[in-house]
Design a protein around this motif. Structure first.
Motif, PDB file in Angstrom:
ATOM      1  N   ARG A 181      57.260  18.790  50.612  1.00 23.23           N
ATOM      2  CA  ARG A 181      57.722  18.125  51.832  1.00 23.23           C
ATOM      3  C   ARG A 181      59.192  18.403  52.150  1.00 23.23           C
ATOM      4  N   ALA A 182      60.023  18.564  51.123  1.00 19.13           N
ATOM      5  CA  ALA A 182      61.445  18.822  51.358  1.00 19.13           C
ATOM      6  C   ALA A 182      61.705  20.222  51.890  1.00 19.13           C
ATOM      7  N   LYS A 195      51.260  27.519  56.637  1.00 19.09           N
ATOM      8  CA  LYS A 195      51.979  26.589  57.507  1.00 19.09           C
ATOM      9  C   LYS A 195      52.522  25.446  56.644  1.00 19.09           C
ATOM     10  N   PRO A 196      53.518  24.711  57.141  1.00 17.74           N
ATOM     11  CA  PRO A 196      54.010  23.555  56.403  1.00 17.74           C
ATOM     12  C   PRO A 196      52.893  22.524  56.215  1.00 17.74           C
ATOM     13  N   CYS A 197      52.795  21.996  55.018  1.00 22.94           N
ATOM     14  CA  CYS A 197      51.756  21.011  54.684  1.00 22.94           C
ATOM     15  C   CYS A 197      52.399  19.631  54.609  1.00 22.94           C
ATOM     16  N   LYS A 198      51.955  18.718  55.457  1.00 22.15           N
ATOM     17  CA  LYS A 198      52.607  17.424  55.627  1.00 22.15           C
ATOM     18  C   LYS A 198      52.763  16.643  54.334  1.00 22.15           C
ATOM     19  N   ALA A 199      51.755  16.700  53.439  1.00 21.88           N
ATOM     20  CA  ALA A 199      51.780  15.879  52.215  1.00 21.88           C
ATOM     21  C   ALA A 199      51.814  16.726  50.944  1.00 21.88           C
ATOM     22  N   GLY A 200      52.163  18.004  51.071  1.00 22.30           N
ATOM     23  CA  GLY A 200      52.246  18.854  49.896  1.00 22.30           C
ATOM     24  C   GLY A 200      51.098  19.847  49.803  1.00 22.30           C
ATOM     25  N   ILE A 201      51.162  20.693  48.785  1.00 26.18           N
ATOM     26  CA  ILE A 201      50.135  21.705  48.524  1.00 26.18           C
ATOM     27  C   ILE A 201      49.463  21.387  47.190  1.00 26.18           C
ATOM     28  N   LYS A 256      38.559  36.680  44.415  1.00 26.95           N
ATOM     29  CA  LYS A 256      37.159  36.274  44.514  1.00 26.95           C
ATOM     30  C   LYS A 256      36.373  36.538  43.225  1.00 26.95           C
ATOM     31  N   LYS A 257      36.962  37.254  42.276  1.00 31.94           N
ATOM     32  CA  LYS A 257      36.303  37.455  40.985  1.00 31.94           C
ATOM     33  C   LYS A 257      36.206  36.138  40.213  1.00 31.94           C
ATOM     34  N   PHE A 258      37.075  35.214  40.564  1.00 37.65           N
ATOM     35  CA  PHE A 258      37.046  33.878  39.965  1.00 37.65           C
ATOM     36  C   PHE A 258      36.594  32.889  41.028  1.00 37.65           C
ATOM     37  N   ARG A 259      35.729  31.986  40.644  1.00 37.94           N
ATOM     38  CA  ARG A 259      35.207  31.036  41.607  1.00 37.94           C
ATOM     39  C   ARG A 259      36.093  29.786  41.667  1.00 37.94           C
ATOM     40  N   GLN A 260      36.409  29.388  42.846  1.00 33.52           N
ATOM     41  CA  GLN A 260      37.029  28.090  43.089  1.00 33.52           C
ATOM     42  C   GLN A 260      38.417  27.933  42.488  1.00 33.52           C
ATOM     43  N   LEU A 261      39.233  28.969  42.611  1.00 33.06           N
ATOM     44  CA  LEU A 261      40.668  28.853  42.380  1.00 33.06           C
ATOM     45  C   LEU A 261      41.297  28.833  43.767  1.00 33.06           C
ATOM     46  N   THR A 262      41.668  27.642  44.236  1.00 30.34           N
ATOM     47  CA  THR A 262      41.998  27.485  45.654  1.00 30.34           C
ATOM     48  C   THR A 262      43.241  26.621  45.862  1.00 30.34           C
ATOM     49  N   TYR A 263      43.584  26.487  47.141  1.00 28.85           N
ATOM     50  CA  TYR A 263      44.687  25.625  47.563  1.00 28.85           C
ATOM     51  C   TYR A 263      44.190  24.703  48.672  1.00 28.85           C
ATOM     52  N   THR A 264      44.748  23.499  48.704  1.00 34.07           N
ATOM     53  CA  THR A 264      44.480  22.566  49.793  1.00 34.07           C
ATOM     54  C   THR A 264      45.800  22.187  50.438  1.00 34.07           C
ATOM     55  N   CYS A 265      45.913  22.428  51.735  1.00 34.03           N
ATOM     56  CA  CYS A 265      47.089  22.024  52.495  1.00 34.03           C
ATOM     57  C   CYS A 265      46.886  20.554  52.858  1.00 34.03           C
ATOM     58  N   LEU A 266      47.651  19.681  52.248  1.00 34.15           N
ATOM     59  CA  LEU A 266      47.404  18.245  52.357  1.00 34.15           C
ATOM     60  C   LEU A 266      48.000  17.653  53.643  1.00 34.15           C
TER      61      LEU A 266
END
Length: 344
Positions: A245-246, A181-187, A155-165
């Motif tokens: 995905r693999a 969790k498994p991400c259907k279209a990648g991370i 949290k010391k850095f703003r907006q370094l994140t991940y999106t489970c696609l």
């Protein structure tokens, strides 16, 4: 994913941050290897693997002004041909139940399907039409810290994140840690840099103290820069999509229910997410684009096709296996927890 011209335009509008103007473009992968001319200048074989995009001047020693990137590079993997900068991040690995590691490939973003891995790069001049100063020759910076393993540190850095696609257009549900969790279209790893500069130093000892976040509010809300870093610079933003995905079969995941992905620097949490940047635009091209309020496309800049960018290559300097099923991460990098304990 096949897109018509109209659907492509619509998807680009959806993917772009809510701003009056920005550059959004593809940079194909230049090389994947253990080099880090920012943190380990002159060292052939840095501690962990990086994937690098941009100009082919990239090498172990890139001190400025000894090496002037726009003068040395002969091509770029980016679609704006005047951008010979280098951008890089760590590499993601999957750890199987038997303890071996496999590099996770990258995939192109929506609208850039012809790209060879790489990243999507954004330069956003302002969210309130204010003047921004483009980076100067020799400028470089890092955001994030590969040693971090806790949410409080991240949290010391703003907006370094991940999106489970869920699909290639997913842009909600960002998390600070690796998806569980498994991400259907990648991370997708999202790396946003600070937007204020001290106006003096092109670099700093930690490669980050010469830049800062707004004193209050955010870049998106038009927050003012702190007095120590009064110069507004563009928001640099990477989107990097890892094709997981693999590796989505639950039977391949750890029996304790934890997620199996590990960064090349030995981070199983995701909190060490970070990115590196070395400015290398030709002349005043970037300033011209920022002043022109270009919106994704930019007639003021020279462009090349993605296929042309794919042809820009660099020979690997560190010869080692990074793609097979490996008994350990390249460079012998251990995987560690928040207390520095080696997990495996």
């Amino acid at each position: 994913m096949q897109l018509t011209v109209n659907s492509l335009a619509a998807s680009l509008a959806l993917l772009a941050p809510s701003a009056h103007a920005l550059l959004r473009f593809s940079c194909s992968q230049l090389v994947v290897e253990r080099l880090d001319p920012l943190v380990f200048p002159g060292v052939t074989g840095s501690p962990h693997v990086h994937q690098i995009i941009g100009g082919n001047a990239f090498n172990a020693s890139m001190e400025y002004p000894r090496l002037d990137i726009p003068s040395e590079a002969t091509c770029t993997t980016c679609t704006f041909a005047e951008d010979l900068s280098n951008y890089w991040t760590a590499v993601l690995y999957f750890r199987a139940r038997n303890g071996t590691f496999k590099r996770v490939p990258q995939m192109a973003n929506s609208g850039f399907e012809g790209a060879k891995g790489g990243m999507t790069v954004y330069y956003t001049p302002s969210y309130n039409n204010g003047k921004v100063t483009a980076f100067k020759p020799g400028f470089r910076m890092i955001v994030g810290d590969p040693t971090y393993r806790t949410e409080a540190q991240a949290k010391k850095f703003r907006q370094l994140t991940y999106t489970c696609l869920e699909n290639i257009l997913t842009r909600t549900g960002e998390t600070l840690d690796m998806p569980k969790k498994p991400c259907k279209a990648g991370i997708m790893a999202n790396i946003r840099f600070p937007t204020c500069w001290d106006g003096k130093n092109l670099d700093s000892a930690d490669h980050s103290s010469h830049v800062a976040y707004p004193a209050s509010g955010t870049f998106e809300s038009g927050g003012a820069c702190p007095s120590t870093h009064p110069v507004k610079i563009p928001q640099l933003f990477y989107e990097v999509i890892w094709d997981t995905r693999a590796f989505n079969n639950p039977n391949d995941w750890p029996t304790d229910g934890s997620q199996p992905f590990v960064w090349s620097f030995g981070d199983p949490t995701g909190y060490g997410n970070h990115g590196d940047y070395m400015f290398g635009w030709k002349g005043d091209a970037l300033q011209k684009a920022m002043d022109s309020n270009c919106n994704i496309n930019c007639p003021q800049l020279k462009t090349q096709s993605i296929s042309q960018g794919n042809q820009c290559t660099k020979q690997v300097t560190v010869n080692e296996d990074i793609d097979g099923w490996l008994k350990e991460l390249p460079g012998g990098m251990p995987v560690t927890d928040a207390n520095g304990k080696v997990l495996y």
